[in-house]
Design a protein around this motif. Structure first.
Motif, PDB file in Angstrom:
ATOM      1  N   UNK A 106       0.863  -1.176   0.000  1.00  0.00           N
ATOM      2  CA  UNK A 106       0.000   0.000   0.000  1.00  0.00           C
ATOM      3  C   UNK A 106       0.905   1.232   0.000  1.00  0.00           C
ATOM      4  N   UNK A 107       0.996   1.870  -1.140  1.00  0.00           N
ATOM      5  CA  UNK A 107       1.957   2.953  -1.376  1.00  0.00           C
ATOM      6  C   UNK A 107       1.987   3.974  -0.238  1.00  0.00           C
ATOM      7  N   UNK A 108       3.187   4.284   0.210  1.00  0.00           N
ATOM      8  CA  UNK A 108       3.466   5.247   1.276  1.00  0.00           C
ATOM      9  C   UNK A 108       2.900   4.848   2.636  1.00  0.00           C
ATOM     10  N   UNK A 109       2.441   3.597   2.770  1.00  0.00           N
ATOM     11  CA  UNK A 109       1.846   3.171   4.034  1.00  0.00           C
ATOM     12  C   UNK A 109       2.395   1.837   4.547  1.00  0.00           C
ATOM     13  N   UNK A 110       2.326   0.773   3.728  1.00  0.00           N
ATOM     14  CA  UNK A 110       2.710  -0.551   4.238  1.00  0.00           C
ATOM     15  C   UNK A 110       3.261  -1.435   3.125  1.00  0.00           C
ATOM     16  N   UNK A 111       4.293  -2.198   3.503  1.00  0.00           N
ATOM     17  CA  UNK A 111       4.909  -3.186   2.618  1.00  0.00           C
ATOM     18  C   UNK A 111       5.179  -4.402   3.488  1.00  0.00           C
ATOM     19  N   UNK A 112       4.730  -5.574   3.031  1.00  0.00           N
ATOM     20  CA  UNK A 112       4.808  -6.773   3.878  1.00  0.00           C
ATOM     21  C   UNK A 112       5.045  -7.997   3.008  1.00  0.00           C
ATOM     22  N   UNK A 113       5.994  -8.842   3.440  1.00  0.00           N
ATOM     23  CA  UNK A 113       6.199 -10.105   2.749  1.00  0.00           C
ATOM     24  C   UNK A 113       6.257 -11.228   3.769  1.00  0.00           C
TER      25      UNK A 113
END
Length: 191
Positions: A106-113
């Protein structure tokens, strides 16, 4: 000598073992960065090729081509992509490579793997970056709070987890966070 267990005792023992082994372990870090979330996002998730210049913990990330297991020509990421991630955790900084699946972007908010060792029930790690843009301190300066964490689950977690592994993982995250802060804040000063 054989100890007698009833079937019910055996089931209860299995349930308690499952509960204990499903225990989640977590490493959490947080840092304030005097740069907008857009700048932090760009450095973290749009400039993977520049990681070796600044990132002491994660040295390489690229999108995998699932059919050839080689780097993909496509640079744009989408949820569900398989990534190639090379980390260099303290204290010995030996390379660990894994191929997690991108879960949230979610751009500029969250990155998850989420990566796994063998089966997800054996050992899995969900790596999470959350960016919160807000005013920092008493000024109206817009900055970003980066919450960088990982949740570990699976049967092998109780065996692999120790105070030193937790501390080393946290040190790796903190070194990356600090390097990101320096890079993002210096980019802001250049413009």
């Amino acid at each position: 000598y054989y100890q007698y267990y009833s079937f019910c005792d055996f089931q209860i023992e299995i349930v308690f073992t499952w509960i204990r082994c499903r225990e989640m372990k977590q490493v959490e870090t947080e840092i304030e960065i005097r740069a907008p979330a857009e700048t932090v996002w760009r450095i973290l998730f749009e400039e993977f090729d520049k990681y070796p210049e600044w990132n002491p913990f994660i040295r390489r990330i690229f999108k995998m081509d699932p059919s050839s297991k080689q780097p993909s020509e496509a640079k744009a990421l989408t949820v569900g992509d398989i990534l190639h991630v090379a980390i260099y955790p303290p204290p010995d900084h030996k390379e660990w490579v894994f191929e997690p699946r991108l879960l949230v972007m979610e751009r500029n908010k969250e990155f998850r793997w989420k990566g796994k060792f063998g089966f997800e029930t054996l050992f899995a790690g969900e790596h999470i970056f959350v960016l919160e843009e807000k005013n920092l301190g008493d000024t109206n300066e817009v900055g970003t709070v980066l919450k960088h964490s990982e949740q570990f689950t699976g049967w092998l977690v109780p065996l692999a987890w120790s105070e030193s592994s937790q501390e080393n993982t946290k040190k790796g995250f903190e070194s990356m966070n600090e390097a990101l802060k320096q890079r993002a804040e210096s980019v802001g000063k250049q413009t």
